[in-house]
Design a protein around this motif. Structure first.
Motif, PDB file in Angstrom:
ATOM      1  N   ARG A   1      46.866  89.039  55.960  1.00 18.73           N
ATOM      2  CA  ARG A   1      47.132  88.871  54.385  1.00 18.73           C
ATOM      3  C   ARG A   1      46.573  87.386  54.254  1.00 18.73           C
ATOM      4  NH1 ARG A   1      51.603  91.946  52.916  1.00 18.73           N
ATOM      5  NH2 ARG A   1      50.930  93.763  53.300  1.00 18.73           N
ATOM      6  N   ASP A   2      46.569  86.876  53.032  1.00 17.64           N
ATOM      7  CA  ASP A   2      46.036  85.398  52.876  1.00 17.64           C
ATOM      8  C   ASP A   2      47.094  84.427  53.186  1.00 17.64           C
ATOM      9  OD1 ASP A   2      43.523  86.368  52.084  1.00 17.64           O
ATOM     10  OD2 ASP A   2      44.169  86.187  49.755  1.00 17.64           O
ATOM     11  N   ILE A   3      46.505  83.474  53.703  1.00 17.19           N
ATOM     12  CA  ILE A   3      47.649  82.341  54.119  1.00 17.19           C
ATOM     13  C   ILE A   3      48.061  81.591  52.938  1.00 17.19           C
ATOM     14  CG2 ILE A   3      45.572  80.593  54.571  1.00 17.19           C
ATOM     15  CD1 ILE A   3      47.113  79.739  56.986  1.00 17.19           C
ATOM     16  N   PRO A   4      49.117  81.271  52.808  1.00 19.73           N
ATOM     17  CA  PRO A   4      49.823  80.482  51.553  1.00 19.73           C
ATOM     18  C   PRO A   4      48.912  79.087  51.426  1.00 19.73           C
ATOM     19  CG  PRO A   4      51.469  80.945  53.129  1.00 19.73           C
ATOM     20  CD  PRO A   4      50.370  81.338  53.933  1.00 19.73           C
ATOM     21  N   ASN A   5      48.887  79.127  50.221  1.00 23.56           N
ATOM     22  CA  ASN A   5      47.736  77.879  49.855  1.00 23.56           C
ATOM     23  C   ASN A   5      48.463  76.347  50.514  1.00 23.56           C
ATOM     24  OD1 ASN A   5      45.570  76.694  48.757  1.00 23.56           O
ATOM     25  ND2 ASN A   5      46.724  75.971  46.691  1.00 23.56           N
ATOM     26  N   PHE A   6      49.653  76.122  50.478  1.00 24.15           N
ATOM     27  CA  PHE A   6      50.136  74.829  51.104  1.00 24.15           C
ATOM     28  C   PHE A   6      49.706  74.663  52.546  1.00 24.15           C
ATOM     29  CE2 PHE A   6      53.716  75.509  54.144  1.00 24.15           C
ATOM     30  CZ  PHE A   6      54.111  76.717  53.876  1.00 24.15           C
ATOM     31  N   LEU A   7      49.589  75.733  53.250  1.00 26.55           N
ATOM     32  CA  LEU A   7      49.181  75.575  54.664  1.00 26.55           C
ATOM     33  C   LEU A   7      47.822  75.125  54.768  1.00 26.55           C
ATOM     34  CD1 LEU A   7      50.856  78.891  56.419  1.00 26.55           C
ATOM     35  CD2 LEU A   7      51.265  76.395  56.693  1.00 26.55           C
ATOM     36  N   ARG A   8      46.879  75.266  53.714  1.00 21.47           N
ATOM     37  CA  ARG A   8      45.510  74.717  54.027  1.00 21.47           C
ATOM     38  C   ARG A   8      45.376  73.499  53.207  1.00 21.47           C
ATOM     39  NH1 ARG A   8      43.476  80.250  51.082  1.00 21.47           N
ATOM     40  NH2 ARG A   8      44.210  79.555  48.975  1.00 21.47           N
ATOM     41  N   THR A   9      46.358  73.000  52.694  1.00 27.63           N
ATOM     42  CA  THR A   9      46.089  71.657  51.982  1.00 27.63           C
ATOM     43  C   THR A   9      45.993  70.595  53.318  1.00 27.63           C
ATOM     44  OG1 THR A   9      48.645  71.033  51.999  1.00 27.63           O
ATOM     45  CG2 THR A   9      47.392  72.239  49.975  1.00 27.63           C
ATOM     46  N   LYS A  10      45.225  69.454  53.102  1.00 24.15           N
ATOM     47  CA  LYS A  10      45.149  68.242  53.816  1.00 24.15           C
ATOM     48  C   LYS A  10      46.348  67.692  54.095  1.00 24.15           C
ATOM     49  CE  LYS A  10      40.450  66.441  53.328  1.00 24.15           C
ATOM     50  NZ  LYS A  10      39.859  66.858  52.348  1.00 24.15           N
ATOM     51  N   TRP A  11      47.393  67.524  53.192  1.00 23.84           N
ATOM     52  CA  TRP A  11      48.663  67.289  53.414  1.00 23.84           C
ATOM     53  C   TRP A  11      49.344  67.716  54.425  1.00 23.84           C
ATOM     54  CZ3 TRP A  11      50.255  62.568  52.125  1.00 23.84           C
ATOM     55  CH2 TRP A  11      49.983  61.872  50.809  1.00 23.84           C
ATOM     56  N   PHE A  12      49.262  69.268  54.498  1.00 20.80           N
ATOM     57  CA  PHE A  12      50.015  69.754  55.398  1.00 20.80           C
ATOM     58  C   PHE A  12      49.251  69.849  56.818  1.00 20.80           C
ATOM     59  CE2 PHE A  12      51.026  73.548  58.097  1.00 20.80           C
ATOM     60  CZ  PHE A  12      52.594  73.525  58.059  1.00 20.80           C
ATOM     61  N   ARG A  13      48.017  69.736  56.765  1.00 23.34           N
ATOM     62  CA  ARG A  13      47.389  69.761  57.895  1.00 23.34           C
ATOM     63  C   ARG A  13      47.511  68.268  58.447  1.00 23.34           C
ATOM     64  NH1 ARG A  13      41.808  70.609  57.175  1.00 23.34           N
ATOM     65  NH2 ARG A  13      41.760  70.830  59.492  1.00 23.34           N
ATOM     66  N   TYR A  14      47.161  67.396  58.156  1.00 20.52           N
ATOM     67  CA  TYR A  14      47.363  66.152  58.722  1.00 20.52           C
ATOM     68  C   TYR A  14      48.948  65.704  58.794  1.00 20.52           C
ATOM     69  CZ  TYR A  14      42.442  65.262  58.487  1.00 20.52           C
ATOM     70  OH  TYR A  14      41.142  65.528  59.020  1.00 20.52           O
TER      71      TYR A  14
ATOM     72  N   THR B   1      42.220  70.089  63.832  1.00 21.54           N
ATOM     73  CA  THR B   1      42.761  69.106  62.770  1.00 21.54           C
ATOM     74  C   THR B   1      41.868  67.831  63.229  1.00 21.54           C
ATOM     75  OG1 THR B   1      44.592  70.170  61.784  1.00 21.54           O
ATOM     76  CG2 THR B   1      44.022  68.071  61.154  1.00 21.54           C
ATOM     77  N   MET B   2      42.394  67.559  64.532  1.00 19.78           N
ATOM     78  CA  MET B   2      41.967  66.391  64.970  1.00 19.78           C
ATOM     79  C   MET B   2      40.370  66.198  65.224  1.00 19.78           C
ATOM     80  SD  MET B   2      44.199  64.326  67.950  1.00 19.78           S
ATOM     81  CE  MET B   2      44.577  65.822  68.853  1.00 19.78           C
ATOM     82  N   THR B   3      39.822  67.231  65.835  1.00 19.82           N
ATOM     83  CA  THR B   3      38.427  67.098  66.084  1.00 19.82           C
ATOM     84  C   THR B   3      37.533  67.379  64.763  1.00 19.82           C
ATOM     85  OG1 THR B   3      38.718  69.545  66.609  1.00 19.82           O
ATOM     86  CG2 THR B   3      38.506  68.405  68.318  1.00 19.82           C
ATOM     87  N   GLN B   4      38.057  68.062  63.706  1.00 27.92           N
ATOM     88  CA  GLN B   4      37.433  67.658  62.458  1.00 27.92           C
ATOM     89  C   GLN B   4      37.436  66.425  61.881  1.00 27.92           C
ATOM     90  OE1 GLN B   4      39.078  70.096  59.264  1.00 27.92           O
ATOM     91  NE2 GLN B   4      36.851  70.409  58.297  1.00 27.92           N
ATOM     92  N   GLY B   5      38.624  65.910  61.952  1.00 30.05           N
ATOM     93  CA  GLY B   5      38.902  64.349  61.532  1.00 30.05           C
ATOM     94  C   GLY B   5      38.014  63.528  62.187  1.00 30.05           C
TER      95      GLY B   5
END
Ligand code: SF4
Ligand code: SF4
Ligand code: SF4
Lengths: 67, 201
Positions: free
Chosen positions: B72-85, B176-180
């Protein structure tokens, strides 16, 4: 002019590379570890990357072929 | 064609199993922590995620080949920058916390705690995996580090089942860290290119 399908990747891409390994046409690359980019010359719009992308951020869009 | 690096999931699986045998094997996990960072710092981009991460391969295998994922598609909030960082920050704070606990054992303030802390909350007795008589802080770090690895695996498996096989990669702190790092390097490069073009013009 005919319509063709191409993969379009949103800027929410995390550069995980899942789409790169799944694409049968080697049409996707990870640009400097930042995001995935589609080579529109190679992409046939099959949609395999769209279903594999863990973030569901790839869309298959219809475009007009410019010749 | 399959290459050697397509089998790194075996390493990840073996690592998890070894923690049940002897906790000191947990130290091996540092490889999966340091390698991705070194690769991205030294210009290799996200080659670790893209080619060498056994954990990503393991999730792909479980989710796709064994069909354990609902896809299934992942909920939108999980892919936001806020959540990831935000999750990366939380993860790093808990990591520091673990290092501090190791320091307290090293210093002698606290005794060795033979427990694995799952999801930063649940303490599971694990003394059967410790048969060593070496410095207690070395063992304490192993318990702490294995807790981190097991916790992230559990979260990854839950995410794999609920969403897509590799959905954990969307908010994986390492990813997230390596992409950052790659983004920061690009920004700095752009700035120095900008300065160079200004001085040369
Ligand atoms: S699979 Fe999705 S998130 Fe991963 S690199 Fe491709 S487009 Fe980006
Ligand atoms: S749509 Fe098909 S050909 Fe195009 S990038 Fe995705 S997987 Fe490759
Ligand atoms: S995002 Fe995390 S789990 Fe996914 S490939 Fe990268 S390091 Fe591995």
């Amino acid at each position: 002019m005919k319509n063709i399908k191409k993969a379009v990747i949103s800027n929410q891409c995390v550069a995980c590379g899942t789409c790169v390994s799944i694409c049968p046409f080697n049409a996707i690359n990870i640009f400097k570890g930042i995001r995935a980019v589609v080579d529109v010359e190679l992409c046939v719009g099959c949609g395999k990357c769209k279903s594999a992308c863990p973030g569901s951020i790839i869309e298959i869009q219809e475009m007009e072929e410019s010749q | 064609m399959k290459r050697w690096n397509n089998y790194l999931w075996i390493f990840s699986l073996t690592y998890l199993l070894l923690g049940f045998v002897n906790i000191l094997f947990a130290w091996l996990g540092l490889i999966c922590f340091i390698t991705p960072l070194l690769i991205s710092v030294f210009g290799g981009g996200k080659a670790y995620c893209n080619n060498y991460c056994g954990r990503g391969q393991l999730f792909q295998l479980l989710g796709k080949k064994l069909r354990l994922s609902r896809n299934r598609d992942i909920p939108n909030f999980l892919r936001t920058k806020w959540f990831r960082y935000g999750f990366l920050t939380f993860f790093m704070i808990m990591f520091m916390n673990m290092l501090f606990a190791t320091y307290l054992v090293f210093e002698g303030t606290n005794g060795l705690q033979e427990v694995i802390t799952l999801l930063w909350t649940f303490k599971v007795p694990w003394q059967w995996a410790n048969s060593t008589t070496i410095s207690p802080w070395i063992t304490q770090f192993a318990f702490g580090f294995y807790s981190v690895m097991l916790t992230s695996t559990i979260l990854g498996i839950i995410t794999m089942v609920l969403f897509k096989p590799r959905s954990w990669c969307i908010y994986c702190p390492m990813g997230t860290m390596t992409q950052g790092i790659c983004k920061l390097k690009e920004i700095r490069k752009d700035e120095s290119d900008g300065r160079e073009s200004k001085t040369s013009s």
